[in-house]
Design a protein around this motif. Structure first.
Motif, short mmCIF file in Angstrom:
data_model
loop_
_atom_site.label_atom_id
_atom_site.label_comp_id
_atom_site.label_asym_id
_atom_site.label_seq_id
_atom_site.Cartn_x
_atom_site.Cartn_y
_atom_site.Cartn_z
N GLU A 7 -41.83 69.43 -32.48
CA GLU A 7 -41.05 67.91 -32.08
C GLU A 7 -41.08 67.27 -30.28
OE1 GLU A 7 -37.56 68.52 -33.47
OE2 GLU A 7 -37.91 67.89 -35.93
N THR A 8 -40.93 68.50 -29.18
CA THR A 8 -41.37 67.94 -28.00
C THR A 8 -42.45 67.92 -27.30
OG1 THR A 8 -38.53 67.27 -28.10
CG2 THR A 8 -39.72 67.76 -25.71
N ARG A 9 -42.57 67.52 -26.68
CA ARG A 9 -43.98 67.65 -25.65
C ARG A 9 -44.03 67.55 -24.29
NH1 ARG A 9 -45.50 69.49 -30.45
NH2 ARG A 9 -46.78 68.67 -31.73
N LEU A 10 -43.86 67.44 -23.50
CA LEU A 10 -44.38 67.51 -22.10
C LEU A 10 -45.35 67.23 -21.86
CD1 LEU A 10 -42.99 67.88 -19.70
CD2 LEU A 10 -44.59 69.88 -19.47
N LEU A 11 -45.57 65.40 -21.34
CA LEU A 11 -46.41 64.37 -20.83
C LEU A 11 -46.83 64.78 -19.43
CD1 LEU A 11 -48.12 62.22 -22.07
CD2 LEU A 11 -46.68 60.46 -21.05
N LEU A 12 -47.50 65.43 -19.31
CA LEU A 12 -48.66 64.71 -18.02
C LEU A 12 -48.88 64.35 -17.31
CD1 LEU A 12 -50.07 68.74 -18.08
CD2 LEU A 12 -47.45 68.29 -17.30
N ALA A 13 -48.52 63.37 -16.68
CA ALA A 13 -48.89 62.10 -16.29
C ALA A 13 -48.94 62.11 -14.37
CB ALA A 13 -47.40 60.77 -15.71
N ARG A 14 -50.52 61.80 -14.28
CA ARG A 14 -50.87 61.60 -12.96
C ARG A 14 -50.11 60.61 -12.36
NH1 ARG A 14 -54.60 59.52 -9.77
NH2 ARG A 14 -55.83 57.95 -11.93
N ALA A 15 -49.47 61.47 -10.82
CA ALA A 15 -49.17 60.06 -10.00
C ALA A 15 -49.93 58.93 -9.71
CB ALA A 15 -49.11 61.06 -8.92
N ASP A 16 -49.25 57.52 -9.42
CA ASP A 16 -49.63 56.22 -9.78
C ASP A 16 -49.75 55.53 -8.60
OD1 ASP A 16 -51.38 54.48 -9.51
OD2 ASP A 16 -49.96 53.35 -11.56
N GLY A 17 -49.20 55.66 -7.15
CA GLY A 17 -48.24 55.04 -6.21
C GLY A 17 -47.63 55.88 -5.42
N GLU A 18 -47.32 55.52 -4.42
CA GLU A 18 -46.27 56.03 -2.99
C GLU A 18 -45.40 56.54 -3.93
OE1 GLU A 18 -46.31 54.96 0.54
OE2 GLU A 18 -48.11 53.75 0.78
N ASP A 19 -44.76 55.66 -4.86
CA ASP A 19 -42.75 56.17 -4.91
C ASP A 19 -43.54 57.54 -6.03
OD1 ASP A 19 -42.42 54.11 -3.69
OD2 ASP A 19 -42.14 52.91 -4.99
N GLN A 20 -44.41 57.54 -6.96
CA GLN A 20 -44.48 58.42 -7.77
C GLN A 20 -44.99 59.44 -7.13
OE1 GLN A 20 -46.63 57.42 -10.89
NE2 GLN A 20 -45.64 55.56 -11.71
N GLN A 21 -45.68 59.27 -5.84
CA GLN A 21 -45.91 60.57 -5.32
C GLN A 21 -45.29 61.51 -4.37
OE1 GLN A 21 -49.54 59.48 -2.95
NE2 GLN A 21 -50.82 59.62 -4.84
N ALA A 22 -44.55 60.37 -4.23
CA ALA A 22 -42.62 61.14 -3.87
C ALA A 22 -41.84 61.90 -4.40
CB ALA A 22 -42.13 59.85 -2.66
N ALA A 23 -42.39 61.59 -5.85
CA ALA A 23 -41.28 62.24 -6.74
C ALA A 23 -41.97 63.19 -7.40
CB ALA A 23 -40.91 61.20 -7.56
N ILE A 24 -43.13 64.12 -7.35
CA ILE A 24 -43.90 64.92 -7.75
C ILE A 24 -42.37 66.29 -6.37
CG2 ILE A 24 -45.59 66.37 -7.28
CD1 ILE A 24 -47.23 63.56 -7.47
N GLY A 25 -42.26 67.24 -7.71
CA GLY A 25 -41.58 68.12 -7.59
C GLY A 25 -40.08 68.20 -7.52
N ASN A 26 -39.86 66.91 -7.38
CA ASN A 26 -37.96 66.53 -7.57
C ASN A 26 -37.64 65.42 -7.87
OD1 ASN A 26 -35.52 66.55 -5.89
ND2 ASN A 26 -36.17 64.62 -4.13
N GLN A 27 -38.08 65.48 -9.59
CA GLN A 27 -37.82 64.50 -10.35
C GLN A 27 -37.06 64.45 -10.70
OE1 GLN A 27 -41.34 63.78 -12.90
NE2 GLN A 27 -42.06 65.40 -12.03
N THR A 28 -35.82 65.08 -10.41
CA THR A 28 -34.34 65.38 -11.26
C THR A 28 -33.26 65.89 -10.07
OG1 THR A 28 -34.56 67.90 -11.39
CG2 THR A 28 -35.26 66.44 -13.58
N GLY A 29 -33.82 65.34 -9.09
CA GLY A 29 -33.29 65.57 -7.74
C GLY A 29 -32.38 66.94 -7.36
#
Length: 121
Positions: free
Chosen positions: A52-74
């Protein structure tokens, strides 16, 4: 009524690097890799046997998303991967070069080992 979580998004810096890690190092299946535009793809991976559950790999689009890479759950653990044989899978991941942040330990809910993808998740 039945509902399931179909996918959880993981922002990554590069599609192909992420696919390589999740399929070659962790042994996940590549479920789908569809080009949506010149820049975007719909990339789904999942552990073998996951229905059922999949992991959607989404390439960062923009500075805000790039900044979240590696710290998406704080700083919290992002994914909990259940297995029918912890020792087998832990050894396979070690053999594949997966980075573990700690030695395996036993908790009331089971055996635990925290690993990191190449992007800091």
């Amino acid at each position: 009524m039945k509902q399931v979580i179909g996918a959880v998004t993981l922002v990554v810096p590069d599609y192909d690097q992420a696919i390589a890690f999740y399929t070659q190092k962790l042994g996940f299946d590549l479920i789908e890799d569809t080009r949506n535009s010149d820049e975007k793809r719909w990339v789904l991976v999942a552990p073998p046997g996951s229905k059922e559950t999949r992991l959607l790999l989404a390439r960062a689009d923009g500075e805000d998303q790039q900044a979240a890479i590696g710290n998406q759950t704080g700083g919290r653990v992002f994914l909990f991967l259940n297995t029918d044989d912890f020792d087998r899978d832990h050894q396979a991941m070690q053999d594949a070069g997966v980075t573990f942040l700690e030695a395996p330990r036993t908790e009331p809910y089971g055996k635990v080992a925290v690993f990191q993808d190449p992007f800091g998740n």
